[in-house]
Scaffold this motif. Sequence first.
Motif, PDB file in Angstrom:
ATOM      1  N   THR A  91       0.518 -13.291 -11.565  1.00 51.58           N
ATOM      2  CA  THR A  91       0.249 -11.873 -11.365  1.00 51.58           C
ATOM      3  C   THR A  91       1.272 -11.279 -10.416  1.00 51.58           C
ATOM      4  N   VAL A  92       1.743 -10.078 -10.731  1.00 51.79           N
ATOM      5  CA  VAL A  92       2.645  -9.351  -9.850  1.00 51.79           C
ATOM      6  C   VAL A  92       1.835  -8.285  -9.112  1.00 51.79           C
ATOM      7  N   PHE A  93       1.896  -8.321  -7.774  1.00 46.07           N
ATOM      8  CA  PHE A  93       1.250  -7.325  -6.926  1.00 46.07           C
ATOM      9  C   PHE A  93       2.334  -6.468  -6.282  1.00 46.07           C
ATOM     10  N   THR A  94       1.980  -5.252  -5.906  1.00 47.80           N
ATOM     11  CA  THR A  94       2.943  -4.375  -5.247  1.00 47.80           C
ATOM     12  C   THR A  94       2.306  -3.687  -4.054  1.00 47.80           C
ATOM     13  N   ASN A  95       3.046  -3.678  -2.926  1.00 46.86           N
ATOM     14  CA  ASN A  95       2.654  -2.944  -1.721  1.00 46.86           C
ATOM     15  C   ASN A  95       3.518  -1.688  -1.657  1.00 46.86           C
ATOM     16  N   GLU A  96       2.982  -0.534  -2.043  1.00 46.87           N
ATOM     17  CA  GLU A  96       3.745   0.715  -2.027  1.00 46.87           C
ATOM     18  C   GLU A  96       2.912   1.814  -1.378  1.00 46.87           C
TER      19      GLU A  96
ATOM     20  N   SER B  26      -1.783  -3.553  -4.192  1.00 48.09           N
ATOM     21  CA  SER B  26      -2.498  -4.333  -3.181  1.00 48.09           C
ATOM     22  C   SER B  26      -2.091  -3.838  -1.804  1.00 48.09           C
ATOM     23  N   THR B  27      -2.683  -4.428  -0.773  1.00 51.98           N
ATOM     24  CA  THR B  27      -2.590  -3.874   0.581  1.00 51.98           C
ATOM     25  C   THR B  27      -2.039  -4.899   1.565  1.00 51.98           C
ATOM     26  N   VAL B  28      -1.218  -4.415   2.497  1.00 52.71           N
ATOM     27  CA  VAL B  28      -0.834  -5.204   3.661  1.00 52.71           C
ATOM     28  C   VAL B  28      -1.322  -4.466   4.897  1.00 52.71           C
ATOM     29  N   VAL B  29      -1.933  -5.196   5.807  1.00 50.95           N
ATOM     30  CA  VAL B  29      -2.431  -4.637   7.064  1.00 50.95           C
ATOM     31  C   VAL B  29      -1.449  -5.020   8.160  1.00 50.95           C
ATOM     32  N   TYR B  30      -0.788  -4.031   8.742  1.00 57.13           N
ATOM     33  CA  TYR B  30       0.192  -4.284   9.787  1.00 57.13           C
ATOM     34  C   TYR B  30      -0.471  -4.380  11.166  1.00 57.13           C
ATOM     35  N   ASP B  31       0.320  -4.884  12.102  1.00 54.94           N
ATOM     36  CA  ASP B  31      -0.209  -5.186  13.433  1.00 54.94           C
ATOM     37  C   ASP B  31      -0.164  -3.954  14.333  1.00 54.94           C
ATOM     38  N   ILE B  32      -0.952  -2.946  13.997  1.00 58.18           N
ATOM     39  CA  ILE B  32      -0.987  -1.727  14.797  1.00 58.18           C
ATOM     40  C   ILE B  32      -1.542  -1.987  16.200  1.00 58.18           C
ATOM     41  N   PHE B  33      -2.300  -3.072  16.350  1.00 58.46           N
ATOM     42  CA  PHE B  33      -2.895  -3.386  17.654  1.00 58.46           C
ATOM     43  C   PHE B  33      -1.968  -4.203  18.562  1.00 58.46           C
TER      44      PHE B  33
ATOM     45  N   GLN C 225      -9.014   0.457  10.770  1.00 59.84           N
ATOM     46  CA  GLN C 225      -7.596   0.345  10.462  1.00 59.84           C
ATOM     47  C   GLN C 225      -7.358  -0.371   9.145  1.00 59.84           C
ATOM     48  N   VAL C 226      -8.163  -1.369   8.832  1.00 62.43           N
ATOM     49  CA  VAL C 226      -8.061  -2.030   7.531  1.00 62.43           C
ATOM     50  C   VAL C 226      -8.284  -1.020   6.417  1.00 62.43           C
ATOM     51  N   HIS C 227      -9.334  -0.215   6.535  1.00 64.95           N
ATOM     52  CA  HIS C 227      -9.616   0.798   5.512  1.00 64.95           C
ATOM     53  C   HIS C 227      -8.496   1.830   5.425  1.00 64.95           C
ATOM     54  N   ALA C 228      -7.893   2.173   6.575  1.00 62.69           N
ATOM     55  CA  ALA C 228      -6.795   3.149   6.568  1.00 62.69           C
ATOM     56  C   ALA C 228      -5.596   2.611   5.788  1.00 62.69           C
ATOM     57  N   TYR C 229      -5.293   1.336   5.947  1.00 66.01           N
ATOM     58  CA  TYR C 229      -4.172   0.756   5.203  1.00 66.01           C
ATOM     59  C   TYR C 229      -4.492   0.654   3.711  1.00 66.01           C
ATOM     60  N   ILE C 230      -5.714   0.342   3.364  1.00 63.76           N
ATOM     61  CA  ILE C 230      -6.090   0.302   1.949  1.00 63.76           C
ATOM     62  C   ILE C 230      -5.900   1.676   1.316  1.00 63.76           C
ATOM     63  N   GLU C 231      -6.244   2.721   2.054  1.00 65.44           N
ATOM     64  CA  GLU C 231      -6.045   4.077   1.538  1.00 65.44           C
ATOM     65  C   GLU C 231      -4.560   4.393   1.400  1.00 65.44           C
ATOM     66  N   GLN C 232      -3.753   3.987   2.382  1.00 64.91           N
ATOM     67  CA  GLN C 232      -2.313   4.249   2.312  1.00 64.91           C
ATOM     68  C   GLN C 232      -1.679   3.582   1.100  1.00 64.91           C
TER      69      GLN C 232
ATOM     70  N   TRP D  66       7.112  -6.299  -1.782  1.00 71.08           N
ATOM     71  CA  TRP D  66       6.799  -5.626  -0.524  1.00 71.08           C
ATOM     72  C   TRP D  66       7.580  -4.328  -0.362  1.00 71.08           C
ATOM     73  N   GLU D  67       6.860  -3.217  -0.195  1.00 70.35           N
ATOM     74  CA  GLU D  67       7.423  -1.903   0.117  1.00 70.35           C
ATOM     75  C   GLU D  67       8.762  -1.664  -0.591  1.00 70.35           C
ATOM     76  N   PRO D  68       8.782  -1.709  -1.939  1.00 69.00           N
ATOM     77  CA  PRO D  68      10.047  -1.562  -2.657  1.00 69.00           C
ATOM     78  C   PRO D  68      10.535  -0.119  -2.680  1.00 69.00           C
ATOM     79  N   SER D  69      11.827   0.044  -2.926  1.00 70.97           N
ATOM     80  CA  SER D  69      12.410   1.356  -3.162  1.00 70.97           C
ATOM     81  C   SER D  69      13.331   1.252  -4.371  1.00 70.97           C
ATOM     82  N   ALA D  70      13.578   2.400  -4.995  1.00 65.52           N
ATOM     83  CA  ALA D  70      14.512   2.467  -6.123  1.00 65.52           C
ATOM     84  C   ALA D  70      15.236   3.805  -6.013  1.00 65.52           C
ATOM     85  N   ASN D  71      16.332   3.798  -5.262  1.00 67.44           N
ATOM     86  CA  ASN D  71      17.053   5.028  -4.964  1.00 67.44           C
ATOM     87  C   ASN D  71      18.449   4.973  -5.579  1.00 67.44           C
TER      88      ASN D  71
END
Length: 307
Positions: A5-10, A26-33, A58-65, A212-217
């Motif tokens: 399976t391919v997942f994407t964090n965007e 999918s979601t990544v939770v960063y170390d805001i704390f 904060q977990v829910h906030a990252y899932i929304e992002q 992880w957080e890809p771009s295509a510019n």
Amino acid sequence: MSLFTVFTNERGDRVPGLHQFGAVRSTVVYDIFKFTCDDEGSYARGGALPGRSAYQDQVHAYIEQFGGRPGAPVVLDFEDILLTELSGPAAHHALGLWQRLISWTKEAVPGSPVGMYGFDWRTTNSQLTRELYANGLLDFFAPEAYWWQGQTEETWTRRFDASVANARALAPGKPVYPYFHPRYIDGGYLPAHVWSASTDRFKELADGVVIWEPSANGADSYGWVSQYAHELSTPSGTADPPTVTLQPRTAARGSTTALTLTMTDPSGTVGETMTVDITVPPAHGYSTIPLRLALDSREVCLGVVVE
């Protein structure tokens, strides 16, 4: 091995939108704390740790992002408390903190597997790490599998293979979803052949991959976008369809662009050329758009970079 399976964090505006091609958001939770541990204890920003509610908010906030799909993996990226980076009492304090944070995460996202981003070719504190994959805590491994400019394929492969071997030894049966990025960590976009070789290795040894957080510019990103689309349209175990190259390599929003497609079969023989029109809506919110064609009696998905 389970289905690959391919997942994407965007997150944010004008991201590639890899879910258009079949990836799972999918979601990544960063170390805001700003978690840290030393021989005396565990801290957030050098002081008291957050409570359950503040952390789960904060977990829910990252899932929304990230727009993480229900049931999709949630990765915890807390690099300053990785057990491979600590020693002595600090490592044991980190173990206890991880156990707490993992439990709180699973309460916040019931039904979603939880993993820990890490440098998994390292084996420091393996016994402590093994405890995090027991008793219903971590569900999968998420080793780092990025490329650096000047790195050889041999070096990259050796490190990735060591990560997978370490994971399989620590927790047999747990999936491995390496973290991958379409750019060199210290430079430009990966060429198509590097993307392809990496993906082949992932499919051979792992259970999936997280982009992880890809771009295509711009046109420079065409190589990885086209290879990604090609591989997502080619199920494992089936013969490769012709490789298709596009000219031009980008299309503008709000316009119709005539694309010249050149087919090359798996042996390298250049075949027919055809022209198709692609229309990109003015409000198209992603930096790529799929182009689906019927080739060799099956649908093939191409990736067009949008400017």
